[in-house]
Design an enzyme around this catalytic site. Structure first.
Site, mmCIF file in Angstrom:
data_model
loop_
_atom_site.group_PDB
_atom_site.id
_atom_site.type_symbol
_atom_site.label_atom_id
_atom_site.label_comp_id
_atom_site.label_asym_id
_atom_site.label_seq_id
_atom_site.Cartn_x
_atom_site.Cartn_y
_atom_site.Cartn_z
ATOM 1 N N ARG A 25 -77.436 14.746 -39.960
ATOM 2 C CA ARG A 25 -76.422 15.456 -39.160
ATOM 3 C C ARG A 25 -75.385 16.178 -40.025
ATOM 4 O O ARG A 25 -74.222 16.259 -39.646
ATOM 5 C CB ARG A 25 -75.720 14.502 -38.201
ATOM 6 C CG ARG A 25 -76.652 13.864 -37.201
ATOM 7 C CD ARG A 25 -75.868 13.379 -36.018
ATOM 8 N NE ARG A 25 -76.479 12.216 -35.408
ATOM 9 C CZ ARG A 25 -76.426 11.953 -34.111
ATOM 10 N NH1 ARG A 25 -75.789 12.745 -33.302
ATOM 11 N NH2 ARG A 25 -76.992 10.867 -33.627
ATOM 12 N N LYS A 54 -78.470 23.215 -25.861
ATOM 13 C CA LYS A 54 -77.056 23.202 -26.221
ATOM 14 C C LYS A 54 -76.891 22.738 -27.671
ATOM 15 O O LYS A 54 -77.698 21.968 -28.186
ATOM 16 C CB LYS A 54 -76.244 22.313 -25.275
ATOM 17 C CG LYS A 54 -76.609 20.847 -25.281
ATOM 18 C CD LYS A 54 -75.769 20.078 -24.266
ATOM 19 C CE LYS A 54 -76.018 18.586 -24.350
ATOM 20 N NZ LYS A 54 -75.635 17.986 -25.645
ATOM 21 N N LYS A 83 -76.914 13.589 -23.977
ATOM 22 C CA LYS A 83 -77.387 13.914 -25.318
ATOM 23 C C LYS A 83 -76.202 14.108 -26.263
ATOM 24 O O LYS A 83 -75.109 14.471 -25.855
ATOM 25 C CB LYS A 83 -78.242 15.182 -25.285
ATOM 26 C CG LYS A 83 -79.516 15.045 -24.449
ATOM 27 C CD LYS A 83 -80.488 14.053 -25.066
ATOM 28 C CE LYS A 83 -81.745 13.897 -24.213
ATOM 29 N NZ LYS A 83 -81.535 13.045 -23.031
ATOM 30 N N ASP A 84 -76.457 13.893 -27.545
ATOM 31 C CA ASP A 84 -75.413 13.942 -28.563
ATOM 32 C C ASP A 84 -74.771 15.325 -28.674
ATOM 33 O O ASP A 84 -75.399 16.344 -28.403
ATOM 34 C CB ASP A 84 -75.989 13.565 -29.929
ATOM 35 C CG ASP A 84 -76.469 12.133 -29.990
ATOM 36 O OD1 ASP A 84 -76.154 11.376 -29.067
ATOM 37 O OD2 ASP A 84 -77.148 11.783 -30.970
ATOM 38 N N LYS A 85 -73.528 15.339 -29.122
ATOM 39 C CA LYS A 85 -72.806 16.591 -29.348
ATOM 40 C C LYS A 85 -73.227 17.236 -30.658
ATOM 41 O O LYS A 85 -73.508 18.434 -30.703
ATOM 42 C CB LYS A 85 -71.298 16.332 -29.345
ATOM 43 C CG LYS A 85 -70.461 17.586 -29.577
ATOM 44 C CD LYS A 85 -68.980 17.286 -29.425
ATOM 45 C CE LYS A 85 -68.148 18.566 -29.562
ATOM 46 N NZ LYS A 85 -66.706 18.324 -29.296
#
EC number: 5.4.99.27
Length: 356
Positions: A25, A54, A83-85
């Site tokens: 990440r 997104k 869902k993760d940012k």
């Protein structure tokens, strides 16, 4: 009595295999997630399904945009999971068909792109997904393809430990402490949702402890009489009475399930129940103290599918599929052997909210 979530307290299934190290990440596009729906829209009906991509946005932010800018009442917006940012994700939403003409407003939401839209007969509900496909870049690894493949091969044979990830435990892993206080005192400040979430963090910590204890006892890939086992092919659960079921567990056809303590969940018996009681006793807890929660059972491991490792100039790309409710961090910690990744911020997924 330590109720703070610390990932290092939980053993690796692949302890004897080296990790590749590295970082994840670093950029949002390093962590790609594709939701795999339980079904596709039929092309008719009063609900409009939207496939959105997104980046740098939480699912909640998209929900709020649909509510505030498109005008859809929040209770009429459907989503299968969060869902993760800090990721590039694709997931489905549903809204009533009558708001179709306002979808052009999505162009105003930076970081979100509409990929497809189709009609269906029902609203999308929480948990209406098979799982998620992941495509994740590990930057600056110390190990290579061979080391990563060795770990993934073991996980494919034995199953991925179904630990709850850091998303469940809050900043600093302190939510179980707050949940414990609520369980013991029966009251506290905050909304009903917050209280459920905090107690859910405690339930999750107890489950993780149960997984670790089964590993220590050599029962990770075994079932014993009194266990409630899950059939991975169908999702059905049954009480283990025949010792011969152990062979099916070794083939990863079935797995033992652990408790999310509450009032409505199948209770283990005999030796299996004693293991659960040992976890409760560590913290001076009793089953009846969780009667305000629904309760559920969760498998100790999940199958790993569609896995692949590819070398690239920037590092190693890992691709894999995990069933709904499981955490990619549980797989990544095995591959990387880097606990720091478990402290990454992420959004708790509602499909993981069984037993709350």
């Amino acid at each position: 009595m330590d109720l703070v979530f610390r990932p290092e307290r939980y053993p690796f299934l692949t302890q004897d295999l080296p990790g590749v190290g590295g970082e994840i990440r670093v950029e949002p596009e390093d962590f790609q997630v594709e939701e795999v729906p339980a079904y596709l829209p039929k092309g008719e009906g009063e609900h409009l399904y939207l496939l959105l991509e997104k980046e740098g946005r939480t699912t909640r932010e998209v929900l709020e945009f649909l509510r505030d800018e498109v005008g859809v009442p929040e209770k009429e917006i459907g989503v299968a999971g969060l869902k993760d940012k800090r990721a590039k994700t694709r997931q489905w939403f549903s809204i009533p068909r009558k708001y179709e003409d306002a979808l052009c407003l999505l162009e105003n939401l930076q970081g979100v792109r509409l990929l497809a839209a189709d009609l269906h007969t029902n609203k999308l509900r929480t948990g209406h997904l098979k799982g998620n496909r992941f495509h994740i870049l590990i930057r600056r690894p110390k190990g290579g393809v061979a080391e990563a493949e060795a770990v993934l091969k073991r996980l494919a044979e034995k199953g991925v430990p179904n630990y709850y990830g850091p998303q469940r435990f809050g900043l600093g892993g302190l939510n179980p402490v707050r949940g414990y206080k609520l369980v013991k005192e029966g009251k506290g400040r905050g909304s009903p949702w917050l209280k459920r979430f905090l107690i859910g963090s405690l339930q999750s910590l107890l489950f993780n402890d149960w997984v670790a204890l089964r590993m220590a006892l050599g029962l990770y890939d075994r079932v014993v009489p009194g266990d409630w086992a899950k059939k991975h092919a169908t999702g059905g659960e049954f009480l283990v009475e025949d010792p011969g079921e152990a062979e099916r567990a070794l083939r990863l056809e079935i797995s033992a399930t652990g408790p999310l303590f509450g009032k409505k969940y199948p209770e283990a018996q005999g030796e299996a129940r004693a293991i659960e009681d040992e976890v409760l006793a560590r913290y001076g807890l009793k089953r009846e103290e969780f009667r305000a929660r629904r309760g559920a059972r969760r498998p100790i491991r999940v199958p790993l599918a569609e896995w692949k490792v590819e070398e690239a100039p920037e590092g190693l790309w890992l691709s894999f599929f995990l069933p709904k409710g499981s955490y990619a961090t549980s797989l990544l910690r095995e591959v990387m052997k880097v606990e720091a990744l478990d402290h990454l911020e992420a959004e708790p997924a509602p499909e993981d909210a069984e037993g709350l």
